[in-house]
Motif scaffolding. Structure first.
Motif, mmCIF file in Angstrom:
data_model
loop_
_atom_site.group_PDB
_atom_site.id
_atom_site.type_symbol
_atom_site.label_atom_id
_atom_site.label_comp_id
_atom_site.label_asym_id
_atom_site.label_seq_id
_atom_site.Cartn_x
_atom_site.Cartn_y
_atom_site.Cartn_z
ATOM 1 N N MET A 75 0.838 -1.175 0.000
ATOM 2 C CA MET A 75 0.000 0.000 0.000
ATOM 3 C C MET A 75 0.889 1.246 0.000
ATOM 4 N N VAL A 76 0.543 2.212 -0.812
ATOM 5 C CA VAL A 76 1.288 3.468 -0.901
ATOM 6 C C VAL A 76 0.860 4.375 0.246
ATOM 7 N N SER A 77 1.846 5.042 0.854
ATOM 8 C CA SER A 77 1.559 6.000 1.926
ATOM 9 C C SER A 77 2.375 7.261 1.714
ATOM 10 N N SER A 78 1.891 8.336 2.313
ATOM 11 C CA SER A 78 2.563 9.629 2.219
ATOM 12 C C SER A 78 3.439 9.829 3.446
ATOM 13 N N ARG A 79 4.671 10.198 3.201
ATOM 14 C CA ARG A 79 5.611 10.480 4.281
ATOM 15 C C ARG A 79 5.664 11.981 4.579
ATOM 16 N N LEU A 80 5.472 12.801 3.538
ATOM 17 C CA LEU A 80 5.577 14.251 3.669
ATOM 18 C C LEU A 80 4.781 14.899 2.556
ATOM 19 N N ILE A 81 4.099 15.986 2.889
ATOM 20 C CA ILE A 81 3.395 16.776 1.879
ATOM 21 C C ILE A 81 3.542 18.240 2.264
ATOM 22 N N LEU A 82 3.856 19.087 1.273
ATOM 23 C CA LEU A 82 3.975 20.521 1.553
ATOM 24 C C LEU A 82 3.922 21.323 0.270
ATOM 25 N N CYS A 83 3.750 22.633 0.451
ATOM 26 C CA CYS A 83 3.827 23.594 -0.647
ATOM 27 C C CYS A 83 4.821 24.668 -0.245
ATOM 28 N N LEU A 86 6.479 9.746 -1.152
ATOM 29 C CA LEU A 86 5.652 8.543 -1.062
ATOM 30 C C LEU A 86 6.497 7.307 -0.806
ATOM 31 N N ASP A 87 5.928 6.379 -0.052
ATOM 32 C CA ASP A 87 6.521 5.063 0.187
ATOM 33 C C ASP A 87 5.570 4.003 -0.337
ATOM 34 N N LYS A 88 6.127 2.850 -0.733
ATOM 35 C CA LYS A 88 5.302 1.725 -1.141
ATOM 36 C C LYS A 88 5.947 0.425 -0.677
ATOM 37 N N GLU A 89 5.154 -0.625 -0.668
ATOM 38 C CA GLU A 89 5.642 -1.962 -0.347
ATOM 39 C C GLU A 89 6.345 -2.545 -1.580
ATOM 40 N N PRO A 90 7.292 -3.473 -1.406
ATOM 41 C CA PRO A 90 8.000 -4.056 -2.552
ATOM 42 C C PRO A 90 7.076 -4.732 -3.568
ATOM 43 N N THR A 91 5.936 -5.244 -3.117
ATOM 44 C CA THR A 91 5.018 -5.952 -4.017
ATOM 45 C C THR A 91 4.010 -5.029 -4.703
ATOM 46 N N ASP A 92 3.999 -3.740 -4.332
ATOM 47 C CA ASP A 92 3.077 -2.785 -4.954
ATOM 48 C C ASP A 92 3.530 -2.451 -6.372
ATOM 49 N N LYS A 132 10.611 4.258 -2.437
ATOM 50 C CA LYS A 132 10.318 5.643 -2.089
ATOM 51 C C LYS A 132 10.457 6.491 -3.341
ATOM 52 N N THR A 133 9.593 7.487 -3.453
ATOM 53 C CA THR A 133 9.725 8.442 -4.546
ATOM 54 C C THR A 133 9.252 9.805 -4.093
ATOM 55 N N ARG A 134 9.658 10.816 -4.845
ATOM 56 C CA ARG A 134 9.221 12.187 -4.590
ATOM 57 C C ARG A 134 8.527 12.689 -5.846
ATOM 58 N N TYR A 135 7.417 13.367 -5.633
ATOM 59 C CA TYR A 135 6.721 13.989 -6.747
ATOM 60 C C TYR A 135 6.690 15.491 -6.482
ATOM 61 N N VAL A 136 7.236 16.260 -7.426
ATOM 62 C CA VAL A 136 7.261 17.720 -7.326
ATOM 63 C C VAL A 136 6.513 18.282 -8.526
ATOM 64 N N GLU A 137 5.627 19.226 -8.269
ATOM 65 C CA GLU A 137 4.874 19.886 -9.340
ATOM 66 C C GLU A 137 4.994 21.391 -9.151
ATOM 67 N N ARG A 138 5.426 22.081 -10.184
ATOM 68 C CA ARG A 138 5.467 23.548 -10.167
ATOM 69 C C ARG A 138 4.178 24.036 -10.818
ATOM 70 N N ILE A 139 3.448 24.861 -10.091
ATOM 71 C CA ILE A 139 2.148 25.348 -10.547
ATOM 72 C C ILE A 139 2.274 26.844 -10.814
ATOM 73 N N TYR A 140 1.919 27.246 -12.029
ATOM 74 C CA TYR A 140 2.044 28.641 -12.433
ATOM 75 C C TYR A 140 0.673 29.296 -12.570
ATOM 76 N N LEU A 178 -5.017 10.483 -0.765
ATOM 77 C CA LEU A 178 -3.868 9.917 -0.062
ATOM 78 C C LEU A 178 -3.400 10.864 1.048
ATOM 79 N N ASP A 179 -3.399 12.166 0.761
ATOM 80 C CA ASP A 179 -2.961 13.149 1.754
ATOM 81 C C ASP A 179 -3.382 14.530 1.276
ATOM 82 N N GLU A 180 -3.407 15.497 2.209
ATOM 83 C CA GLU A 180 -3.666 16.876 1.809
ATOM 84 C C GLU A 180 -2.928 17.840 2.710
#
Length: 127
Positions: free
Chosen positions: A1-9, A49-55, A86-94, A115-117
């Motif tokens: 299962m995917v989980s959020s470790r950190l979320i911010l703007c 984000l974190d995930k299990e090896p089988t995800d 583990k992965t990081r997703y970054v989005e620049r919003i203009y 997943l998170d807000e």
């Protein structure tokens, strides 16, 4: 299962590809203005984000920006773990507009589930 470790703007998130590190400049803690609507030239969003090896490795996601549940922006995106847990997703919003004061929410959906807000107050400055 995917989980959020950190979320911010933040005002800016910079990726150093040599060291594989992120630098975060000026975390968004609130929005304060004399009047609304307010134009935002640029804002960066980060979720770790974190995930299990089988995800699965790849997920369809949506980043939704809203004020009190009224949508401002909905961005479709794909998160790819590239074989890692583990992965990081970054989005620049203009160039978006905050139409009024209220709860400004940055909500991240994975497979159509929240997943998170990240929530900050958009408030009117009293003079």
């Amino acid at each position: 299962m995917v989980s959020s470790r950190l979320i911010l703007c933040a005002k800016s998130i910079v990726h150093d590809s040599t060291k594989n590190t992120l630098s975060v400049d000026t975390i968004l803690e609130n929005v304060a203005s004399l009047t609304y609507p307010v134009e935002v030239a640029q804002m960066d969003f980060l979720i770790v984000l974190d995930k299990e090896p089988t995800d699965p490795d790849s997920y369809d996601c949506v980043l939704r920006i809203s004020v009190d549940d009224s949508d401002i922006i909905k961005l479709d995106c794909t998160v790819n773990f590239s074989g890692q847990q583990k992965t990081r997703y970054v989005e620049r919003i203009y160039n978006y507009t905050i139409p009024r004061s209220g709860n400004l929410k940055f909500t991240f959906f994975l497979n159509e589930k929240c997943l998170d807000e990240y929530v900050v107050k958009a408030e009117v400055i009293e003079t």
